[in-house]
Write a protein that holds these residues in place. Structure first.
Motif, short mmCIF file in Angstrom:
data_model
loop_
_atom_site.label_atom_id
_atom_site.label_comp_id
_atom_site.label_asym_id
_atom_site.label_seq_id
_atom_site.Cartn_x
_atom_site.Cartn_y
_atom_site.Cartn_z
N ARG A 69 -10.47 -5.42 2.16
CA ARG A 69 -11.83 -5.65 1.65
C ARG A 69 -12.83 -5.74 2.80
O ARG A 69 -13.91 -5.16 2.75
CB ARG A 69 -11.85 -6.93 0.83
N GLN A 83 -13.39 -2.28 4.24
CA GLN A 83 -14.23 -1.46 3.37
C GLN A 83 -15.70 -1.84 3.52
O GLN A 83 -16.58 -0.97 3.57
CB GLN A 83 -13.79 -1.61 1.92
N ARG A 84 -15.98 -3.14 3.60
CA ARG A 84 -17.37 -3.56 3.79
C ARG A 84 -17.89 -3.08 5.14
O ARG A 84 -19.04 -2.66 5.25
CB ARG A 84 -17.46 -5.09 3.70
N ARG A 85 -17.05 -3.13 6.15
CA ARG A 85 -17.48 -2.62 7.46
C ARG A 85 -17.76 -1.14 7.41
O ARG A 85 -18.73 -0.65 8.00
CB ARG A 85 -16.41 -2.94 8.50
N ALA A 86 -16.94 -0.39 6.70
CA ALA A 86 -17.16 1.05 6.55
C ALA A 86 -18.46 1.32 5.79
O ALA A 86 -19.21 2.25 6.13
CB ALA A 86 -15.98 1.70 5.83
N ASP A 87 -18.75 0.51 4.77
CA ASP A 87 -19.99 0.68 4.03
C ASP A 87 -21.20 0.41 4.93
O ASP A 87 -22.21 1.14 4.88
CB ASP A 87 -20.03 -0.28 2.83
N ILE A 88 -21.10 -0.63 5.77
CA ILE A 88 -22.21 -0.94 6.69
C ILE A 88 -22.40 0.18 7.69
O ILE A 88 -23.54 0.59 7.99
CB ILE A 88 -21.93 -2.28 7.40
N ALA A 140 -21.69 3.34 7.32
CA ALA A 140 -22.30 4.49 6.65
C ALA A 140 -23.78 4.26 6.40
O ALA A 140 -24.60 5.17 6.58
CB ALA A 140 -21.58 4.75 5.32
N ALA A 141 -24.15 3.03 6.01
CA ALA A 141 -25.57 2.74 5.77
C ALA A 141 -26.37 2.82 7.07
O ALA A 141 -27.51 3.33 7.08
CB ALA A 141 -25.70 1.35 5.14
#
Length: 479
Positions: free
Chosen positions: A38, A41-46, A48-49
C-alpha cells in the motif's frame, strides 16, 4: 498452564499449538506485506502526479514565451501545430533557451501557493530537463526517476555549457534513480573540470580568495555580553586540509578533557577546546596532564574513559590524480567521498601553502585486482584499505552513509579451531556497512552475497523476500 500440564495434553496439543503459531506468523507477514504494498502504491501515485505536474509546467511555459508572436506566425503558415498565447510583458527570462515572460510567473506562484522564487525554480528545472537533459527527462516521464532527484540534477547543470550538460545527461540518465545527491554533485563537478577547465581554474582561484573566518555576536561590542546564554557563533571557509587539521585539533583536546574527567558530550568538549587551543601554553599543559592520566590508568588507579579520542592523531590525505584530465579525487577519513573531484589548481595551492615541517608522503597505488586474506577475525589495515577503496559507501540498499563504517563478514566468521576455513577475512569476504545496517544484517534477518563477476556488487534479500542489487551506481530493486 505449567509445562507438566502441557505435556499431559499429549503430542496432538503440541502439534496444534505449533500450527497455530505458524498461522499467526503467516498472518503477520501477510499484513506487513499488504501495508508495504500500500505504501509503495501511494509512492508510485505521488511520483506519477509529480511527473505530470512537471509536464504541465513546461506546457505552461510554452504558453508564455515572449517569442510567441513569431511562433503564431509559424502556426498560421502551417509550420507548427499548436498555438501559444501571446505574451503581454516585455521582460523575458531565458530558461535553458526558452524565453519565458517573467511577469507571468506570478500567476503560477499563486496557483501553487508558493513564493515566486520557488515557482521560478520549478519552471527553470523543468525546462532544463526537457531542453538540455532529454534522456533524464524521458526517464522522469516514464516514472523511472523521481522528480526531486531530476530537479537536483537540473539545478546543477543550468550553468554548464551545452557540451557539458549533454555529457552529464548521457552518463547519468540511466543510473540517475540510483545515484545519491552527493554523487550527482560529483559528476557535475567532473563535467566542469573536463569541458570548461578555464572556469574550473577560475573557481579554484576564487575559492582561495573567499577563505575567511566570520564571528556572529549578539548586538553590542565584543566587550559586552553576547546574550543571556553567553555564547556566540563562528564559522569559516578554508582549504580542506586546514579544516581537517582544525577538526583534529579540537577532537584531540576534547579527548584530553574526557581523560581528565570532563563528562560533557563530545560536542560540548570540542566547544571548550576552541578557547584552549587559543592559549598555546594552556594547550600544552593540558596535553601533558592527559598523557600522565593515561599512564596512571594503566596501573588501575583510575578507570579508563568510555570513549578515548585520537590523541596525537595524524590524518593521511590520499589524492588520486586522473591520468588524462586536470582532475583529482581526494580521500581521507572524516571527508565525504563526494568532496571530489578537486581541480589540480586547488591541490597545488594546498601543497604550496603547507606549514613548515609538514611532510608529504607518496604511497604506491593499490591494485584492487590483487586480493588478500588472513585467518584472523579482525582485518589488518591493508585489507581494510582495500575494502574502503572499493566500497566508498555503506553497501546496504539505498544507504549513502560513509561515517562509522564496519567491515562486515558477508558469511559469518567461524574460528579455525571450530572448523572454519582459512582466509575468511579478506577484501573478497568483507563489505563496508555502517554501524546501523551492520546490526540490521546481523540481527534483522537480511542476507546478502557478493556477485562473482563484480567484487563491488552485492545482492540483498530482505526478511520478506525482496531482492536488491547494490553496485557502484546505486541500488536497483529486483523483481
Amino acid at each position: 498452564m505449567t509445562a507438566a500440564a502441557a505435556t499431559d495434553l499429549g503430542p496432538e496439543w503440541v502439534q496444534a499449538s505449533l500450527a497455530a503459531d505458524e498461522t499467526s506468523r503467516d498472518a503477520r507477514s501477510t499484513l506487513r506485506r499488504g501495508l508495504l504494498d500500500r505504501v509503495a502504491q501511494r509512492r508510485a501515485d505521488i511520483r506519477a502526479a509529480e511527473a505530470d505536474e512537471l509536464v504541465a509546467v513546461t506546457e505552461w511555459a510554452d504558453l508564455h514565451r515572449t517569442d510567441a508572436a513569431d511562433h503564431l506566425l509559424s502556426v498560421a503558415a502551417g509550420m507548427l501545430p499548436a498555438p501559444r498565447l501571446a505574451a503581454w510583458a516585455t521582460c523575458p527570462v531565458d530558461m535553458s533557451g526558452v524565453p519565458v515572460d517573467e511577469y507571468a510567473l506570478a500567476e503560477l506562484a499563486t496557483t501553487l501557493q508558493v513564493p515566486d522564487t520557488c515557482a521560478r525554480e520549478l519552471v527553470e528545472d523543468a525546462l532544463e530537463l526537457r531542453e538540455r537533459l532529454p534522456r533524464s527527462w524521458a526517464r522522469v516521464i516514464a516514472l523511472a526517476v523521481p522528480v526531486w532527484k531530476a530537479r537536483l540534477l537540473a539545478r546543477r547543470t543550468r550553468t554548464l555549457s551545452p557540451e557539458a550538460a549533454e555529457h552529464v545527461d548521457r552518463h547519468l540518465a540511466a543510473h540517475l534513480h540510483k545515484l545519491s545527491t552527493t554523487r550527482i554533485k560529483a559528476a557535475v563537478d567532473a563535467a566542469v573540470l573536463r569541458f570548461d577547465p578555464d572556469r574550473a581554474q577560475a573557481e579554484a582561484d576564487q575559492a582561495g580568495e573567499s577563505r575567511g573566518v566570520w564571528f556572529e555576536f549578539e548586538p553590542g561590542s565584543l566587550e559586552q555580553s553576547t546574550g543571556t546564554g553567553g555564547t556566540a557563533r563562528f564559522g569559516g571557509v578554508a582549504d580542506t586540509p586546514d579544516v581537517l587539521a582544525f577538526k583534529d585539533a579540537l577532537t584531540t583536546k576534547a579527548a584530553e578533557l574526557e581523560v581528565l574527567g570532563d563528562e560533557s558530550s563530545e560536542q560540548v568538549r570540542m566547544a571548550k577546546a576552541v578557547g584552549i587551543i587559543a592559549d598555546p601554553q594552556y594547550s600544552l599543559d593540558l596535553s601533558a596532564a592527559a598523557h600522565d592520566a593515561l599512564e596512571t590508568q594503566g596501573d588501575g588507579d583510575r578507570r579508563p574513559p568510555k570513549r578515548r579520542g585520537p590523541l596525537g592523531l595524524e590524518r593521511p590525505i590520499h589524492i588520486h590524480l586522473h591520468t588524462s584530465t586536470e582532475t583529482a579525487r581526494v580521500q581521507t577519513s572524516g571527508l565525504p567521498w563526494a568532496a571530489s573531484p578537486v581541480s589540480t589548481t586547488a591541490i597545488e595551492r594546498w601543497i604550496s601553502e603547507l606549514a613548515p615541517g609538514v611532510r608529504v608522503k607518496v604511497t604506491p597505488v593499490v591494485n584492487l585486482n590483487d586480493h588478500h586474506a588472513v585467518d584472523e577475525h579482525e582485518a589488518p589495515a591493508h585489507i581494510k584499505d582495500r575494502v574502503d577503496l572499493r566500497d566508498h559507501l555503506c553497501v546496504f540498499p539505498f544507504c549513502n552513509r560513509r561515517v562509522r563504517a564496519d567491515r562486515d563478514h558477508i558469511d559469518p566468521f567461524v574460528p579455525i579451531d571450530d572448523g572454519g576455513p582459512p582466509g575468511q577475512t579478506g577484501d573478497l569476504t568483507l563489505a563496508r556497512l555502517c554501524r546501523y545496517h551492520h546490526r540490521v544484517k546481523t540481527h534483522g534477518g537480511w542476507r546478502y552475497r557478493r556477485l562473482t563477476h563484480d567484487p563491488g556488487a552485492y545482492q540483498w534479500v530482505s526478511p520478506l523476500g525482496d531482492h536488491y542489487l547494490v553496485d557502484g551506481t546505486g541500488t536497483t530493486p529486483l523483481t
